[in-house]
Design a protein around this motif. Structure first.
Motif, PDB file in Angstrom:
ATOM      1  N   PRO A 169      73.879  24.351  -4.407  1.00 10.72           N
ATOM      2  CA  PRO A 169      72.832  24.401  -5.423  1.00 10.72           C
ATOM      3  C   PRO A 169      72.526  25.835  -5.869  1.00 10.72           C
ATOM      4  CG  PRO A 169      72.212  22.927  -3.655  1.00 10.72           C
ATOM      5  CD  PRO A 169      73.460  23.627  -3.211  1.00 10.72           C
ATOM      6  N   ASP A 170      72.731  26.837  -4.996  1.00 12.88           N
ATOM      7  CA  ASP A 170      72.432  28.222  -5.356  1.00 12.88           C
ATOM      8  C   ASP A 170      73.375  28.769  -6.422  1.00 12.88           C
ATOM      9  OD1 ASP A 170      72.893  27.446  -2.519  1.00 12.88           O
ATOM     10  OD2 ASP A 170      71.272  28.881  -2.166  1.00 12.88           O
ATOM     11  N   THR A 171      74.640  28.354  -6.377  1.00 13.47           N
ATOM     12  CA  THR A 171      75.641  28.972  -7.247  1.00 13.47           C
ATOM     13  C   THR A 171      76.292  27.995  -8.214  1.00 13.47           C
ATOM     14  OG1 THR A 171      77.274  28.590  -5.523  1.00 13.47           O
ATOM     15  CG2 THR A 171      76.258  30.766  -5.580  1.00 13.47           C
ATOM     16  N   ALA A 172      76.015  26.711  -8.055  1.00 11.63           N
ATOM     17  CA  ALA A 172      76.654  25.716  -8.913  1.00 11.63           C
ATOM     18  C   ALA A 172      75.589  24.830  -9.546  1.00 11.63           C
ATOM     19  CB  ALA A 172      77.623  24.858  -8.095  1.00 11.63           C
ATOM     20  N   VAL A 173      76.001  24.011 -10.490  1.00 15.28           N
ATOM     21  CA  VAL A 173      75.052  23.082 -11.110  1.00 15.28           C
ATOM     22  C   VAL A 173      74.843  21.869 -10.211  1.00 15.28           C
ATOM     23  CG1 VAL A 173      75.270  23.688 -13.527  1.00 15.28           C
ATOM     24  CG2 VAL A 173      77.005  22.239 -12.459  1.00 15.28           C
ATOM     25  N   SER A 174      73.612  21.368 -10.200  1.00 14.66           N
ATOM     26  CA  SER A 174      73.305  20.098  -9.550  1.00 14.66           C
ATOM     27  C   SER A 174      73.045  19.073 -10.650  1.00 14.66           C
ATOM     28  CB  SER A 174      72.064  20.229  -8.663  1.00 14.66           C
ATOM     29  OG  SER A 174      72.246  21.234  -7.699  1.00 14.66           O
ATOM     30  N   ILE A 175      73.343  17.820 -10.340  1.00 17.70           N
ATOM     31  CA  ILE A 175      73.289  16.793 -11.386  1.00 17.70           C
ATOM     32  C   ILE A 175      72.018  15.977 -11.258  1.00 17.70           C
ATOM     33  CG2 ILE A 175      74.504  14.835 -12.403  1.00 17.70           C
ATOM     34  CD1 ILE A 175      75.847  17.677 -12.469  1.00 17.70           C
ATOM     35  N   ASN A 176      71.201  15.982 -12.310  1.00 16.32           N
ATOM     36  CA  ASN A 176      69.963  15.214 -12.289  1.00 16.32           C
ATOM     37  C   ASN A 176      70.218  13.738 -12.542  1.00 16.32           C
ATOM     38  OD1 ASN A 176      68.093  17.306 -11.767  1.00 16.32           O
ATOM     39  ND2 ASN A 176      68.360  18.025 -13.881  1.00 16.32           N
ATOM     40  N   MET A 177      69.201  12.931 -12.278  1.00 13.66           N
ATOM     41  CA  MET A 177      69.314  11.490 -12.504  1.00 13.66           C
ATOM     42  C   MET A 177      69.653  11.205 -13.962  1.00 13.66           C
ATOM     43  SD  MET A 177      66.196  10.041 -10.262  1.00 13.66           S
ATOM     44  CE  MET A 177      66.294  10.079  -8.475  1.00 13.66           C
ATOM     45  N   GLY A 178      70.583  10.298 -14.171  1.00 14.29           N
ATOM     46  CA  GLY A 178      70.995   9.928 -15.514  1.00 14.29           C
ATOM     47  C   GLY A 178      72.035  10.851 -16.100  1.00 14.29           C
ATOM     48  N   ALA A 179      72.445  11.873 -15.332  1.00 16.16           N
ATOM     49  CA  ALA A 179      73.419  12.834 -15.847  1.00 16.16           C
ATOM     50  C   ALA A 179      74.720  12.755 -15.057  1.00 16.16           C
ATOM     51  CB  ALA A 179      72.851  14.251 -15.774  1.00 16.16           C
ATOM     52  N   SER A 180      75.739  13.410 -15.588  1.00 15.18           N
ATOM     53  CA  SER A 180      77.033  13.425 -14.908  1.00 15.18           C
ATOM     54  C   SER A 180      77.692  14.776 -15.096  1.00 15.18           C
ATOM     55  CB  SER A 180      77.948  12.318 -15.454  1.00 15.18           C
ATOM     56  OG  SER A 180      78.222  12.541 -16.824  1.00 15.18           O
ATOM     57  N   ILE A 181      78.637  15.073 -14.235  1.00 17.27           N
ATOM     58  CA  ILE A 181      79.480  16.260 -14.384  1.00 17.27           C
ATOM     59  C   ILE A 181      80.871  15.872 -13.939  1.00 17.27           C
ATOM     60  CG2 ILE A 181      79.034  17.129 -12.063  1.00 17.27           C
ATOM     61  CD1 ILE A 181      79.341  19.949 -13.049  1.00 17.27           C
ATOM     62  N   THR A 182      81.894  16.471 -14.543  1.00 10.23           N
ATOM     63  CA  THR A 182      83.247  16.286 -14.041  1.00 10.23           C
ATOM     64  C   THR A 182      83.684  17.574 -13.361  1.00 10.23           C
ATOM     65  OG1 THR A 182      83.807  14.692 -15.765  1.00 10.23           O
ATOM     66  CG2 THR A 182      85.647  15.735 -14.621  1.00 10.23           C
TER      67      THR A 182
END
Ligand SMILES: [Ca+2]
Ligand SMILES: [Ca+2]
Ligand SMILES: [Ca+2]
Ligand SMILES: [Ca+2]
Ligand SMILES: [Cu+2]
Length: 432
Positions: A169-182
């Motif tokens: 979480p300090d250096t990368a994105v975290s994904i919130n509810m309803g969201a996505s990342i590849t």
């Protein structure tokens, strides 16, 4: 209908209302999967190609001979759900977890992904040379509509090219509810790894966001005789060893772990979480206590323990990874053992079949000059975050049933019930 069931129903209804108000259930995610033409996250449908070309020699031209790689896609959900513990009267346990929704169209992920947590998290099995596109969609905590926790995927011990895809979480994105990342991974380092969510790691890892991750070497498919002149040949290996010394016939990933049922119950009943008193009481192999460990394939769905009024329950199998170990006399069994537990070291033993450690921490166990440091033992001990590649050679072993179990006898239990916990069977069938 008991009090607990009523409270579950009430919360599920609230959760459903919140989901629809927020539009979460209708949210569309956008997975990225090269070769997937109809957007269902699967690049192997008719007419689709999983082949993507890449410039491997760095001259800016992607069409040189040999410049073809295979893209592999997977779609995980992050959310909550239930699994079943191995007590005599099977007990459902609330958890956070990842679910495998690979192949589900993007516009159905948020609906299908509700209560889809699995334990352990879905196995991720890759081949050196693949490019891996892993989409994570946060489908929310349906039984805890007061929570808004993000999630990530962290490949533990894996040499990631970019911190943005590393899940811290300090250096990368975290994904919130309803969201996505590849997430994108260039798969080049064979070995036994593990993966987990890195958000509020003590909590999300205790709650179950932990999985097996292992990468097959490019050497697979080549035949080596090992030892030389022994007549024993292998075409699958743990590492690119160059001589076949990590060759095996049967492969079993095993995640050592345990849950603190009081912590999970407090999470389900919206109570303060007892971090300081965390004490796991359900030791498991791949998310199951003995005797569930010996059941081949998935455990039955836990639906029957929940009220049918809970919306979105899909009858999903939430414990698909077994620890069924079976081989024919003369075969080599590879155990890819990892521990992602946040509270304890665990030791695991065999009797009658010596263990040979050939890999440590996702590396072949050799010295700086390449000298083999393999060793035989009856017991290995792993702390959280450690992995070992352990070989069981059945060549000089009588046919029959053996055991893989922890020598810490207090961990051979399911909650308050003895004779369970961290144990499974090894079946050696007679050679014909
Ligand atoms: Ca497709
Ligand atoms: Ca090129
Ligand atoms: Ca060129
Ligand atoms: Ca939290
Ligand atoms: Cu998480």
């Amino acid at each position: 209908m008991n009090k607990n069931t009523v409270s579950l129903m009430v919360r599920a209804v609230i959760a459903g209302a919140i989901l629809s108000c927020a539009g979460l259930a209708n949210a569309t995610v956008y997975s990225q999967c090269p070769g997937d033409l109809n957007g269902d996250g699967d690049n192997t449908d008719i007419g689709e190609s999983s082949i993507v070309t890449h410039d491997l020699n760095g001259d800016g031209d992607t069409l040189d001979p040999g410049e073809v790689n295979t893209a592999k896609c997977m779609h995980l959900t992050g959310g909550d759900g239930y699994i079943q513990m191995a007590d005599d009267t099977p007990r459902p346990l609330y958890m956070f977890g990842f679910g495998d929704l690979t192949g589900t169209p993007d516009d159905q992920i948020m609906l299908e992904g509700v209560l889809s947590a699995e334990f352990p998290a879905p196995n991720i099995e890759l081949q050196q040379g693949e490019e891996f596109y892993l989409t994570l969609s946060n489908t929310g905590m349906v039984m805890r509509p007061d929570l808004f926790d993000p999630h990530t995927v962290h490949f533990h011990g894996y040499p990631n090219a970019s911190s943005i895809f590393d899940g811290l979480p300090d250096t990368a994105v975290s994904i919130n509810m309803g969201a996505s990342i590849t997430y994108y991974y260039n798969i080049q380092d064979p070995g036994t790894y593990m993966y987990h969510c890195h958000v509020e790691a003590t909590e999300h890892m205790q709650m179950g966001m932990l999985g097996n991750l292992y990468i097959h070497p490019a050497q697979n498919g080549t035949t080596f005789e090992y030892p030389l002149t022994s007549g024993r040949t292998f075409d699958r290996f743990v590492y690119n060893d160059g001589d076949g010394s990590t060759g095996y016939d049967v492969e079993v990933p095993i995640q050592l772990g345990s849950f603190d049922s009081a912590f999970h119950d407090a999470s389900e009943s919206v109570q303060p979480l007892p971090f300081a008193e965390m004490a796991d009481n359900y030791p498991m192999l791949n998310g199951r206590g003995y005797p569930d460990t010996v059941i081949a394939g998935a455990l039955p769905s836990v639906d029957t323990h929940l009220d049918p009024g809970i919306p979105f329950k899909q009858g999903r199998q939430t414990q698909p990874v077994d620890t069924h170990i079976e081989a024919t006399q003369g075969e080599k069994i590879l155990l890819r053992i990892s521990n992602l537990n946040v509270t304890r070291f665990y030791s695991i033993n065999t009797l009658g079949i010596p263990m040979e450690v050939v890999g440590v921490g996702a590396k072949q166990h050799v010295g700086p000059s390449g000298k083999k440091l393999y060793y035989k033992t009856q017991s290995v001990t792993l702390g959280g975050g450690e992995a070992l590649d352990v070989m069981l050679d059945t060549a000089d072993v009588a046919a029959g049933k053996y055991y893989l179990y922890t020598g810490n006898l207090n961990y051979l239990s399911n909650g308050d019930e003895d004779f369970g916990g961290m144990m499974t069977e090894i079946i050696v069938n007679p050679a014909i």
